[in-house]
Enzyme design. Structure first.
Site, mmCIF file in Angstrom:
data_model
loop_
_atom_site.group_PDB
_atom_site.id
_atom_site.type_symbol
_atom_site.label_atom_id
_atom_site.label_comp_id
_atom_site.label_asym_id
_atom_site.label_seq_id
_atom_site.Cartn_x
_atom_site.Cartn_y
_atom_site.Cartn_z
ATOM 1 N N ALA A 32 1.360 -1.433 -0.011
ATOM 2 C CA ALA A 32 0.208 -0.732 -0.122
ATOM 3 C C ALA A 32 0.986 0.884 -0.018
ATOM 4 O O ALA A 32 0.600 2.229 0.762
ATOM 5 C CB ALA A 32 -0.969 0.005 1.168
ATOM 6 N N GLY A 35 5.395 8.267 1.107
ATOM 7 C CA GLY A 35 6.774 8.101 2.816
ATOM 8 C C GLY A 35 7.561 6.879 1.597
ATOM 9 O O GLY A 35 9.267 6.663 2.281
ATOM 10 N N HIS A 36 6.376 5.674 1.456
ATOM 11 C CA HIS A 36 7.775 4.547 0.766
ATOM 12 C C HIS A 36 8.770 4.858 -0.354
ATOM 13 O O HIS A 36 9.787 4.791 -0.553
ATOM 14 C CB HIS A 36 7.032 4.015 -0.041
ATOM 15 C CG HIS A 36 5.669 3.100 1.516
ATOM 16 N ND1 HIS A 36 4.451 3.466 1.444
ATOM 17 C CD2 HIS A 36 6.585 2.210 2.644
ATOM 18 C CE1 HIS A 36 4.346 2.311 2.651
ATOM 19 N NE2 HIS A 36 5.018 2.017 3.446
ATOM 20 N N VAL A 89 7.582 12.029 5.519
ATOM 21 C CA VAL A 89 6.789 12.444 5.157
ATOM 22 C C VAL A 89 6.018 12.764 4.871
ATOM 23 O O VAL A 89 4.936 11.681 5.596
ATOM 24 C CB VAL A 89 6.621 11.811 3.609
ATOM 25 C CG1 VAL A 89 6.730 12.623 2.354
ATOM 26 C CG2 VAL A 89 8.491 11.405 3.031
ATOM 27 N N SER A 99 0.966 7.559 5.945
ATOM 28 C CA SER A 99 0.392 5.511 6.687
ATOM 29 C C SER A 99 -0.245 5.347 5.732
ATOM 30 O O SER A 99 -1.111 5.704 5.289
ATOM 31 C CB SER A 99 0.281 6.647 7.939
ATOM 32 O OG SER A 99 -0.267 4.635 8.591
HETATM 33 P P1 AMP Z 1 5.180 0.284 5.998
HETATM 34 O O1 AMP Z 1 4.677 -0.315 4.263
HETATM 35 O O2 AMP Z 1 4.113 0.830 6.838
HETATM 36 O O3 AMP Z 1 5.745 -1.181 7.090
HETATM 37 O O4 AMP Z 1 6.516 0.767 5.774
HETATM 38 C C1 AMP Z 1 7.757 0.479 5.612
HETATM 39 C C2 AMP Z 1 8.792 2.023 5.509
HETATM 40 O O5 AMP Z 1 8.824 2.923 5.495
HETATM 41 C C3 AMP Z 1 8.960 1.674 7.458
HETATM 42 O O6 AMP Z 1 10.623 1.953 7.294
HETATM 43 C C4 AMP Z 1 8.557 3.030 7.139
HETATM 44 O O7 AMP Z 1 9.090 3.684 8.950
HETATM 45 C C5 AMP Z 1 8.681 4.153 6.266
HETATM 46 N N1 AMP Z 1 7.214 4.928 6.259
HETATM 47 C C6 AMP Z 1 6.042 4.936 6.511
HETATM 48 N N2 AMP Z 1 5.464 5.992 6.726
HETATM 49 C C7 AMP Z 1 6.701 6.613 6.194
HETATM 50 C C8 AMP Z 1 6.374 8.264 5.843
HETATM 51 N N3 AMP Z 1 5.569 8.593 6.246
HETATM 52 N N4 AMP Z 1 7.008 8.853 5.864
HETATM 53 C C9 AMP Z 1 8.551 8.850 5.571
HETATM 54 N N5 AMP Z 1 8.313 6.845 6.053
HETATM 55 C C10 AMP Z 1 7.927 6.335 5.766
#
Ligand code: AMP
Length: 273
Positions: free
Chosen positions: A29, A33-34, A173, A182
């Site tokens: 998803a 941020g990713h 981000v 998120s």
């Molecule tokens: P996730 O898919 O939620 O497990 O996140 C994967 C990576 O993206 C993790 O290292 C998170 O900390 C990072 N991440 C998630 N949201 C953000 C954001 N808004 N800004 C920067 N990195 C993010």
């Protein structure tokens, strides 16, 4: 972009590479941020590998594993456009066997804050990150500061297990109004989306207090809690970069962290001062 679903195939691929590898583990998803993690990895490495794996062991019973957003096709496009070289899409059975050893989060750091209300969550996180790092063997691995406790525990694991990967922390981000991006923001309805802004607002307010030289943690936390009303607050904490409680903000060594529930969605955010 190469798509690999089997761990042995990816191990073989990375074994034969003599270039630097940047690795971005995600649960899919994908959002901006990713993408910022991927872009940073692109800038700093010759090859970029992204994994999308919805890791079941980091979800507690009754959490949102089954309804976690899945956007397989959109995610593939995003990775392709961002210039990802390899997308790793393993199946649960490729990552976990039926009788598993697990990496345990330290009793103190893994069971405070998010770990207090989600006991065992970080055991699942550390276990899967260890596995993924062993498969990919990257030069650099990229994690968001937004998940500050996760970042802290992963950094600690890498150090304590004498792993040779370099962990890179990437800034959070946000939407233009301040909400931290998120994958779970999708759960918010219109009203909850508005309410969620109280989380970033409380952090901005803390930043303003600090800029006026109000450094007392108790005083700042009191104001933050008032800003967060009427949200259900899991924690508001002022910690050192090493996750020790601070009585006073220390510029250059402070993280202010919030986790609160908006509707049925837990949202976390923080600022680094
Ligand atoms: P996730 O898919 O939620 O497990 O996140 C994967 C990576 O993206 C993790 O290292 C998170 O900390 C990072 N991440 C998630 N949201 C953000 C954001 N808004 N800004 C920067 N990195 C993010």
């Amino acid at each position: 972009m190469k798509i690999i679903t089997q761990a042995p195939e990816l191990k073989e691929f990375t074994k034969n590479i003599n270039q630097s590898i940047g690795f971005v583990p995600t649960m899919g998803a994908l959002h901006e941020g990713h993408i910022s993690l991927i872009k940073r990895a692109k800038r700093e490495n010759e090859i970029v590998i992204v994994s999308i794996f919805l890791n079941p062991t980091q979800f507690l019973k009754g959490e949102d594993l089954d309804k976690y957003p899945k956007k397989d096709e959109a995610d593939k496009k995003i990775c392709e456009l961002a210039g990802v070289d390899v997308l790793f899409l393993p199946h649960v059975n490729d990552i976990y066997g039926s009788d598993e050893a697990s990496i345990l989060a330290p009793k103190v750091r893994g069971y405070i804050l998010e770990g207090a209300t989600r006991p065992g969550h970080f055991n699942g996180v550390l276990t899967v990150v260890m596995k993924l790092l062993n498969i990919v063997a990257p030069t650099n691995a990229y994690f968001g500061k937004k998940d500050a406790q996760q970042l802290n525990l992963i950094t600690l694991m890498v150090k304590q297990f004498f792993m040779s990967v370099n962990i890179v922390a990437v800034d959070t981000v946000r939407e233009s109004d301040g909400l931290a991006l998120s994958s779970r923001n999708i759960y918010l309805n219109k009203n909850e989306r508005k309410e969620a802004l109280k989380i970033s607002a409380s952090l901005y307010m803390a930043g303003k207090m600090v800029s006026k030289n109000i450094l007392d943690s108790k005083e700042i936390i009191k104001e933050m809690r008032a800003t967060l009303e009427p949200l259900e607050i899991f924690y508001v904490e002022i910690l050192s970069r090493d996750f020790e409680k601070l009585l006073h903000v220390e510029i250059g060594n402070t993280i202010i962290l919030v986790e609160a529930k908006v509707g049925t969605t837990r949202l976390l955010d923080n600022i680094w001062l």
